[in-house]
Design a protein around this motif. Structure first.
Motif, PDB file in Angstrom:
ATOM      1  N   GLY A 229     -11.051  29.499  14.622  1.00 16.50           N
ATOM      2  CA  GLY A 229     -12.321  29.971  14.080  1.00 16.50           C
ATOM      3  C   GLY A 229     -13.369  29.958  15.170  1.00 16.50           C
ATOM      4  O   GLY A 229     -13.199  30.536  16.223  1.00 16.50           O
ATOM      5  N   GLN A 230     -14.465  29.259  14.925  1.00 16.58           N
ATOM      6  CA  GLN A 230     -15.542  29.154  15.915  1.00 16.58           C
ATOM      7  C   GLN A 230     -15.475  27.859  16.712  1.00 16.58           C
ATOM      8  O   GLN A 230     -16.338  27.600  17.535  1.00 16.58           O
ATOM      9  CB  GLN A 230     -16.898  29.251  15.202  1.00 16.58           C
ATOM     10  CG  GLN A 230     -17.128  30.571  14.514  1.00 16.58           C
ATOM     11  CD  GLN A 230     -17.113  31.738  15.491  1.00 16.58           C
ATOM     12  OE1 GLN A 230     -17.605  31.634  16.614  1.00 16.58           O
ATOM     13  NE2 GLN A 230     -16.527  32.850  15.081  1.00 16.58           N
ATOM     14  N   VAL A 231     -14.459  27.033  16.476  1.00 15.30           N
ATOM     15  CA  VAL A 231     -14.338  25.737  17.148  1.00 15.30           C
ATOM     16  C   VAL A 231     -13.294  25.826  18.252  1.00 15.30           C
ATOM     17  O   VAL A 231     -12.191  26.322  18.049  1.00 15.30           O
ATOM     18  CB  VAL A 231     -13.947  24.635  16.136  1.00 15.30           C
ATOM     19  CG1 VAL A 231     -13.773  23.305  16.834  1.00 15.30           C
ATOM     20  CG2 VAL A 231     -14.986  24.537  15.039  1.00 15.30           C
ATOM     21  N   HIS A 232     -13.654  25.325  19.434  1.00 17.37           N
ATOM     22  CA  HIS A 232     -12.744  25.266  20.570  1.00 17.37           C
ATOM     23  C   HIS A 232     -12.367  23.800  20.767  1.00 17.37           C
ATOM     24  O   HIS A 232     -13.240  22.955  20.972  1.00 17.37           O
ATOM     25  CB  HIS A 232     -13.412  25.825  21.828  1.00 17.37           C
ATOM     26  CG  HIS A 232     -13.817  27.252  21.658  1.00 17.37           C
ATOM     27  ND1 HIS A 232     -12.986  28.289  21.993  1.00 17.37           N
ATOM     28  CD2 HIS A 232     -14.938  27.811  21.163  1.00 17.37           C
ATOM     29  CE1 HIS A 232     -13.586  29.431  21.727  1.00 17.37           C
ATOM     30  NE2 HIS A 232     -14.784  29.170  21.213  1.00 17.37           N
ATOM     31  N   ARG A 233     -11.068  23.515  20.703  1.00 23.61           N
ATOM     32  CA  ARG A 233     -10.600  22.134  20.767  1.00 23.61           C
ATOM     33  C   ARG A 233      -9.934  21.866  22.108  1.00 23.61           C
ATOM     34  O   ARG A 233      -9.133  22.670  22.566  1.00 23.61           O
ATOM     35  CB  ARG A 233      -9.598  21.877  19.644  1.00 23.61           C
ATOM     36  CG  ARG A 233     -10.199  22.091  18.285  1.00 23.61           C
ATOM     37  CD  ARG A 233      -9.161  21.982  17.212  1.00 23.61           C
ATOM     38  NE  ARG A 233      -9.785  22.268  15.922  1.00 23.61           N
ATOM     39  CZ  ARG A 233      -9.269  21.919  14.779  1.00 23.61           C
ATOM     40  NH1 ARG A 233      -8.116  21.308  14.731  1.00 23.61           N
ATOM     41  NH2 ARG A 233      -9.899  22.192  13.664  1.00 23.61           N
ATOM     42  N   LEU A 234     -10.253  20.738  22.707  1.00 21.28           N
ATOM     43  CA  LEU A 234      -9.615  20.318  23.943  1.00 21.28           C
ATOM     44  C   LEU A 234      -8.480  19.375  23.576  1.00 21.28           C
ATOM     45  O   LEU A 234      -8.690  18.383  22.874  1.00 21.28           O
ATOM     46  CB  LEU A 234     -10.617  19.619  24.864  1.00 21.28           C
ATOM     47  CG  LEU A 234     -11.479  20.589  25.664  1.00 21.28           C
ATOM     48  CD1 LEU A 234     -12.690  20.961  24.879  1.00 21.28           C
ATOM     49  CD2 LEU A 234     -11.809  20.013  26.989  1.00 21.28           C
ATOM     50  N   LEU A 235      -7.299  19.684  24.065  1.00 22.42           N
ATOM     51  CA  LEU A 235      -6.100  18.935  23.721  1.00 22.42           C
ATOM     52  C   LEU A 235      -5.475  18.346  24.974  1.00 22.42           C
ATOM     53  O   LEU A 235      -5.402  19.014  26.008  1.00 22.42           O
ATOM     54  CB  LEU A 235      -5.090  19.853  23.029  1.00 22.42           C
ATOM     55  CG  LEU A 235      -5.625  20.669  21.853  1.00 22.42           C
ATOM     56  CD1 LEU A 235      -4.649  21.754  21.471  1.00 22.42           C
ATOM     57  CD2 LEU A 235      -5.894  19.759  20.683  1.00 22.42           C
TER      58      LEU A 235
ATOM     59  N   VAL B 213      -9.144  15.734  21.791  1.00 23.51           N
ATOM     60  CA  VAL B 213     -10.093  14.756  22.323  1.00 23.51           C
ATOM     61  C   VAL B 213     -11.537  15.231  22.193  1.00 23.51           C
ATOM     62  O   VAL B 213     -12.463  14.428  22.311  1.00 23.51           O
ATOM     63  CB  VAL B 213      -9.790  14.388  23.794  1.00 23.51           C
ATOM     64  CG1 VAL B 213      -8.484  13.622  23.886  1.00 23.51           C
ATOM     65  CG2 VAL B 213      -9.780  15.604  24.679  1.00 23.51           C
ATOM     66  N   ALA B 214     -11.735  16.520  21.981  1.00 25.94           N
ATOM     67  CA  ALA B 214     -13.097  17.034  21.806  1.00 25.94           C
ATOM     68  C   ALA B 214     -13.034  18.373  21.100  1.00 25.94           C
ATOM     69  O   ALA B 214     -12.038  19.097  21.196  1.00 25.94           O
ATOM     70  CB  ALA B 214     -13.784  17.189  23.160  1.00 25.94           C
ATOM     71  N   ALA B 215     -14.131  18.703  20.407  1.00 29.86           N
ATOM     72  CA  ALA B 215     -14.275  20.009  19.754  1.00 29.86           C
ATOM     73  C   ALA B 215     -15.684  20.504  20.051  1.00 29.86           C
ATOM     74  O   ALA B 215     -16.656  19.779  19.828  1.00 29.86           O
ATOM     75  CB  ALA B 215     -14.031  19.895  18.265  1.00 29.86           C
ATOM     76  N   VAL B 216     -15.773  21.714  20.572  1.00 32.84           N
ATOM     77  CA  VAL B 216     -17.077  22.285  20.936  1.00 32.84           C
ATOM     78  C   VAL B 216     -17.204  23.680  20.336  1.00 32.84           C
ATOM     79  O   VAL B 216     -16.197  24.340  20.066  1.00 32.84           O
ATOM     80  CB  VAL B 216     -17.254  22.321  22.472  1.00 32.84           C
ATOM     81  CG1 VAL B 216     -17.342  20.916  23.028  1.00 32.84           C
ATOM     82  CG2 VAL B 216     -16.135  23.081  23.138  1.00 32.84           C
ATOM     83  N   PRO B 217     -18.431  24.163  20.148  1.00 32.90           N
ATOM     84  CA  PRO B 217     -18.610  25.447  19.468  1.00 32.90           C
ATOM     85  C   PRO B 217     -18.476  26.683  20.344  1.00 32.90           C
ATOM     86  O   PRO B 217     -18.291  27.777  19.828  1.00 32.90           O
ATOM     87  CB  PRO B 217     -20.028  25.336  18.910  1.00 32.90           C
ATOM     88  CG  PRO B 217     -20.722  24.402  19.835  1.00 32.90           C
ATOM     89  CD  PRO B 217     -19.682  23.434  20.297  1.00 32.90           C
ATOM     90  N   THR B 218     -18.564  26.531  21.675  1.00 37.04           N
ATOM     91  CA  THR B 218     -18.542  27.726  22.522  1.00 37.04           C
ATOM     92  C   THR B 218     -17.426  27.649  23.549  1.00 37.04           C
ATOM     93  O   THR B 218     -17.049  26.558  23.996  1.00 37.04           O
ATOM     94  CB  THR B 218     -19.878  27.901  23.278  1.00 37.04           C
ATOM     95  OG1 THR B 218     -20.045  26.784  24.175  1.00 37.04           O
ATOM     96  CG2 THR B 218     -21.046  27.981  22.321  1.00 37.04           C
TER      97      THR B 218
ATOM     98  N   ASP C 219     -14.732  25.372  28.527  1.00 39.72           N
ATOM     99  CA  ASP C 219     -14.309  25.559  29.917  1.00 39.72           C
ATOM    100  C   ASP C 219     -14.886  24.491  30.828  1.00 39.72           C
ATOM    101  O   ASP C 219     -14.201  23.986  31.727  1.00 39.72           O
ATOM    102  CB  ASP C 219     -14.714  26.945  30.417  1.00 39.72           C
ATOM    103  CG  ASP C 219     -13.898  28.054  29.778  1.00 39.72           C
ATOM    104  OD1 ASP C 219     -12.795  27.758  29.276  1.00 39.72           O
ATOM    105  OD2 ASP C 219     -14.366  29.208  29.789  1.00 39.72           O
ATOM    106  N   VAL C 220     -16.143  24.120  30.620  1.00 38.74           N
ATOM    107  CA  VAL C 220     -16.778  23.083  31.441  1.00 38.74           C
ATOM    108  C   VAL C 220     -16.058  21.752  31.254  1.00 38.74           C
ATOM    109  O   VAL C 220     -15.722  21.064  32.228  1.00 38.74           O
ATOM    110  CB  VAL C 220     -18.274  22.947  31.091  1.00 38.74           C
ATOM    111  CG1 VAL C 220     -18.875  21.697  31.718  1.00 38.74           C
ATOM    112  CG2 VAL C 220     -19.025  24.185  31.540  1.00 38.74           C
ATOM    113  N   LEU C 221     -15.796  21.384  30.008  1.00 36.86           N
ATOM    114  CA  LEU C 221     -15.119  20.110  29.741  1.00 36.86           C
ATOM    115  C   LEU C 221     -13.670  20.123  30.237  1.00 36.86           C
ATOM    116  O   LEU C 221     -13.190  19.138  30.795  1.00 36.86           O
ATOM    117  CB  LEU C 221     -15.178  19.791  28.251  1.00 36.86           C
ATOM    118  CG  LEU C 221     -16.568  19.526  27.673  1.00 36.86           C
ATOM    119  CD1 LEU C 221     -16.484  19.271  26.181  1.00 36.86           C
ATOM    120  CD2 LEU C 221     -17.243  18.378  28.388  1.00 36.86           C
ATOM    121  N   ALA C 222     -12.985  21.247  30.038  1.00 34.79           N
ATOM    122  CA  ALA C 222     -11.595  21.351  30.506  1.00 34.79           C
ATOM    123  C   ALA C 222     -11.540  21.254  32.029  1.00 34.79           C
ATOM    124  O   ALA C 222     -10.644  20.606  32.583  1.00 34.79           O
ATOM    125  CB  ALA C 222     -10.987  22.663  30.031  1.00 34.79           C
TER     126      ALA C 222
END
Length: 95
Positions: free
Chosen positions: A75-81, A46-51, A56-59
């Protein structure tokens, strides 16, 4: 006569067991596993953020709303699932 009958019964039981096991565990028709890291099974991105801090804030925001969330790093992308039933609510909440 009884030895022949017992042997025949044993063959029938073993054949039945073999067919049952083949039905339960054989003929795996699932898709080939995705080794690229883009397949998360039942979860949907649902979202991908770089840090990690942003993830953590979105989760935390999603969890406070009662939506089960997983963060996956590639890699450098953090994905919210989230699960498919929660995708619409999660996207609405993250806007």
């Amino acid at each position: 006569m009884t030895a022949l009958l017992q042997t025949l019964l044993l063959v029938v039981v073993l054949a039945t067991l073999a067919l049952l096991l083949r039905w339960a565990f054989g003929n795996d028709r699932r898709a080939v596993p995705d080794h690229t890291g883009d397949d998360f099974g039942l979860l949907t991105e649902v979202a991908a953020v770089p840090t990690p801090e942003a993830a953590d804030v979105l989760a935390r925001r999603l969890r406070q709303a009662g939506i089960r969330t997983t963060v996956a790093r590639r890699g450098q992308v953090h994905r919210l699932l989230v699960f498919p039933a929660d995708v619409a609510n999660a996207k609405l909440l993250l806007r």
